[in-house]
Structure formats: C-alpha cells, structure tokens
Design a protein around this motif. Sequence first.
Motif, PDB file in Angstrom:
ATOM      1  N   GLN A 133      43.995 -22.994  23.338  1.00 28.07           N
ATOM      2  CA  GLN A 133      44.076 -23.220  24.781  1.00 28.07           C
ATOM      3  C   GLN A 133      42.710 -23.511  25.395  1.00 28.07           C
ATOM      4  O   GLN A 133      42.612 -23.909  26.565  1.00 28.07           O
ATOM      5  N   ALA A 134      41.640 -23.332  24.631  1.00 27.13           N
ATOM      6  CA  ALA A 134      40.282 -23.493  25.158  1.00 27.13           C
ATOM      7  C   ALA A 134      39.888 -24.962  25.246  1.00 27.13           C
ATOM      8  O   ALA A 134      40.038 -25.718  24.285  1.00 27.13           O
ATOM      9  N   ASP A 135      39.381 -25.353  26.399  1.00 24.40           N
ATOM     10  CA  ASP A 135      38.765 -26.666  26.549  1.00 24.40           C
ATOM     11  C   ASP A 135      37.281 -26.603  26.209  1.00 24.40           C
ATOM     12  O   ASP A 135      36.701 -27.592  25.757  1.00 24.40           O
ATOM     13  N   SER A 179      39.214 -33.467  27.016  1.00 16.83           N
ATOM     14  CA  SER A 179      39.424 -32.653  28.218  1.00 16.83           C
ATOM     15  C   SER A 179      38.425 -33.010  29.306  1.00 16.83           C
ATOM     16  O   SER A 179      38.777 -33.124  30.491  1.00 16.83           O
ATOM     17  N   VAL A 180      37.175 -33.186  28.918  1.00 13.73           N
ATOM     18  CA  VAL A 180      36.119 -33.509  29.884  1.00 13.73           C
ATOM     19  C   VAL A 180      36.272 -34.928  30.414  1.00 13.73           C
ATOM     20  O   VAL A 180      36.148 -35.177  31.620  1.00 13.73           O
ATOM     21  N   ILE A 181      36.559 -35.867  29.520  1.00 17.20           N
ATOM     22  CA  ILE A 181      36.709 -37.259  29.941  1.00 17.20           C
ATOM     23  C   ILE A 181      37.896 -37.419  30.886  1.00 17.20           C
ATOM     24  O   ILE A 181      37.809 -38.100  31.917  1.00 17.20           O
ATOM     25  N   LYS A 182      39.026 -36.793  30.549  1.00 19.04           N
ATOM     26  CA  LYS A 182      40.215 -36.908  31.399  1.00 19.04           C
ATOM     27  C   LYS A 182      39.982 -36.313  32.784  1.00 19.04           C
ATOM     28  O   LYS A 182      40.526 -36.786  33.782  1.00 19.04           O
ATOM     29  N   ALA A 183      39.170 -35.258  32.839  1.00 14.54           N
ATOM     30  CA  ALA A 183      38.880 -34.613  34.127  1.00 14.54           C
ATOM     31  C   ALA A 183      37.782 -35.344  34.897  1.00 14.54           C
ATOM     32  O   ALA A 183      37.457 -34.959  36.022  1.00 14.54           O
ATOM     33  N   ASN A 184      37.220 -36.385  34.287  1.00 12.25           N
ATOM     34  CA  ASN A 184      36.179 -37.197  34.932  1.00 12.25           C
ATOM     35  C   ASN A 184      34.978 -36.345  35.343  1.00 12.25           C
ATOM     36  O   ASN A 184      34.489 -36.416  36.474  1.00 12.25           O
ATOM     37  N   ILE A 185      34.493 -35.542  34.404  1.00  9.40           N
ATOM     38  CA  ILE A 185      33.370 -34.648  34.663  1.00  9.40           C
ATOM     39  C   ILE A 185      32.131 -35.167  33.944  1.00  9.40           C
ATOM     40  O   ILE A 185      32.171 -35.467  32.746  1.00  9.40           O
ATOM     41  N   CYS A 209      33.757 -27.982  35.750  1.00  3.58           N
ATOM     42  CA  CYS A 209      34.823 -27.793  34.758  1.00  3.58           C
ATOM     43  C   CYS A 209      35.828 -26.749  35.233  1.00  3.58           C
ATOM     44  O   CYS A 209      37.041 -26.924  35.103  1.00  3.58           O
ATOM     45  N   LEU A 210      35.314 -25.650  35.782  1.00  5.61           N
ATOM     46  CA  LEU A 210      36.199 -24.607  36.300  1.00  5.61           C
ATOM     47  C   LEU A 210      37.014 -25.117  37.490  1.00  5.61           C
ATOM     48  O   LEU A 210      38.213 -24.835  37.607  1.00  5.61           O
ATOM     49  N   LYS A 211      36.369 -25.875  38.369  1.00  2.00           N
ATOM     50  CA  LYS A 211      37.074 -26.407  39.544  1.00  2.00           C
ATOM     51  C   LYS A 211      38.193 -27.360  39.146  1.00  2.00           C
ATOM     52  O   LYS A 211      39.215 -27.455  39.833  1.00  2.00           O
ATOM     53  N   LYS A 212      37.992 -28.080  38.023  1.00  2.00           N
ATOM     54  CA  LYS A 212      39.002 -29.025  37.558  1.00  2.00           C
ATOM     55  C   LYS A 212      40.084 -28.354  36.702  1.00  2.00           C
ATOM     56  O   LYS A 212      40.987 -29.021  36.199  1.00  2.00           O
ATOM     57  N   GLY A 213      39.968 -27.028  36.531  1.00  2.49           N
ATOM     58  CA  GLY A 213      41.005 -26.293  35.823  1.00  2.49           C
ATOM     59  C   GLY A 213      40.822 -26.188  34.322  1.00  2.49           C
ATOM     60  O   GLY A 213      41.733 -25.723  33.615  1.00  2.49           O
ATOM     61  N   LEU A 214      39.668 -26.586  33.801  1.00  2.00           N
ATOM     62  CA  LEU A 214      39.436 -26.455  32.364  1.00  2.00           C
ATOM     63  C   LEU A 214      39.268 -24.980  32.003  1.00  2.00           C
ATOM     64  O   LEU A 214      38.685 -24.204  32.763  1.00  2.00           O
TER      65      LEU A 214
END
Length: 292
Positions: A133-135, A179-185, A209-214
């Motif tokens: 479950q970890a990003d 995960s990072v790319i999809k969240a556009n971070i 990352c936290l704000k985007k829900g990772l």
Amino acid sequence: MKLLYDSFIKMQDIKIKGALVRQAPFLECGVGLMTLEVLVSTMHQSDLGIVQRMNIRTDAIIINQCARNEYIEQDDGVKRVRMYSFNERGVGLSRNSALMRARAEICLIADDDVVYDDDYAKTVLDAFEKTPQADMIIFNLPTLNKDRKDDSTIKGQAQVNFTNFMRYGTYRLAFRRESVIKANIYFSLLFGGGAQFGCGEDTIFIADCLKKGLKIYSNPARIGTVKQEESTWFKGYNEKYFYDRGVLHKALSKRLSCLINAQFAIRKRSLYKSEMGFLDAMRHMSQGSKDW
C-alpha cells in the motif's frame, strides 16, 4: 501507431569523448516489475567514479550540474548508469531532471555524499513488497558527522503524516515512480541549494505527496550512511537562515505558519542559541512568512 511511437523514441548513436554511446530516448517508459533506479544529484563530476564511491549496484541516473552539457552512459551488464551534465544550478531542478528521465518502478533519491550498503537494493525492494500500500518509504541512513544532530532515526515502521513529515530529508526516500508521476508532483525550483531560498525543497516535496493522498511509511531498515561534511546552502543560524525558514513555513501552510515558526524556534533553540536569540529568530521568520 506503434511505428509512429517507435520513431518518436528512436535512439541515435552519438560520440562523446571519442566513445560511441547510445543517446537516451526522448520518451521513457516503465520496465519490469519492482526494478530500482538511484537518482543522484551532484556537481562538478568529471567521470563516473562517483558510482564506485557511492557503492551504487543498480541502475542509476546521475544529474551533474557543472560548466558543460554532456551525456555519458555505461552498461556493464549488471547495471545501467546514465550521467547527464548540465550547465545549470539548483537542487530542485536536478531532482526534477532525474525524475523525468527515470524508468524503474522504484526510485531511490540520493545525494552524492551517500554510501550505500551492499544489500540496499534488496532492502528497499523487500520493503515495498511487504508494504504494497506504500507509495513512498523512508529508510534509515545515519550521518557520519558527529557534529550533526540526528533526531530522525527511525525505530519502527509507521505511517508518515502531517505531524512528523518535516523531520525527514528526501536523500533517504524511495518511491513508486508511477504514483508520483500520476499525482503530478515535482520538486520546487524556489527552495533548496542553488535556489532563491536556501532549504526546504525536500520538505515541500513530501508535503505535496501527503496533500495528494500518497501513502508514506517510515522503515527502520538501514540502507547506507551519509557523510554530511559540508553544505552548499547552510552558512550558520543567521538572519537569512531564519528568514528562509519563515518563507518555507508559509509555503507549507498559510494558516499555520505562525505556529510552525514558534515550534521550530522552540524545538531548535539548543542549536542556534549561541548565534541568535529566540526573539530575533522569531522576528526573522515572521518577516519571511509575511513577505511570502
């Protein structure tokens, strides 16, 4: 469609320093399951000797900020190392340059004063396998500098949240690239060594990352050591240091910046009290927050 795609990412032969190498494709695509790539930010490297000094045993991307523009690639059959040299500055820019060229499923961020343990790859990949479950996962990477206070030793696995994320630097962080790319971070270009404000690009990255829900976890496993002998941005607990901290805290939270300034001044007082008083530190941070 496939023909168009193949032609778009077609690799070309180029000569660099008399050797024929392969130019990196313009479009990168993910490969394999649970592959690992180290993303190194460094400066003024003349060759790939840094790979041995850091004990890198996996694929790696090295972003070398210096006075030239150059690409070097080395593939020994075990690992593929790509070094991009750019005539530019800024640690956020360096991190982004590596991230946009990464291929592996798992990326491990690195500073150039890190020396990895022989089994770091197994440690990192096992952690992601056991925590599906970890990003992102943050590992132990103890400092060898006895003068640097290290209060961020991880003693057990736990989820990282908004109450404890500021204690960690990205040089010990691994993440699922997708995960990072999809969240556009990406990393801020305003903060960190070589940027307008001297520190905080890693803090803002983790906060985003936290704000985007990772989902971010800390893991007590050790993956290496870090020297931390000198800093490109830290010149003491002076006016600029606290001003930049105030800017960082406002960038993290407009509503809570005053509270973050106060807790930082209290928590770090033992470190700066010989150079600056508590009220002066608060005043400079408040000004930084106000100006942001």
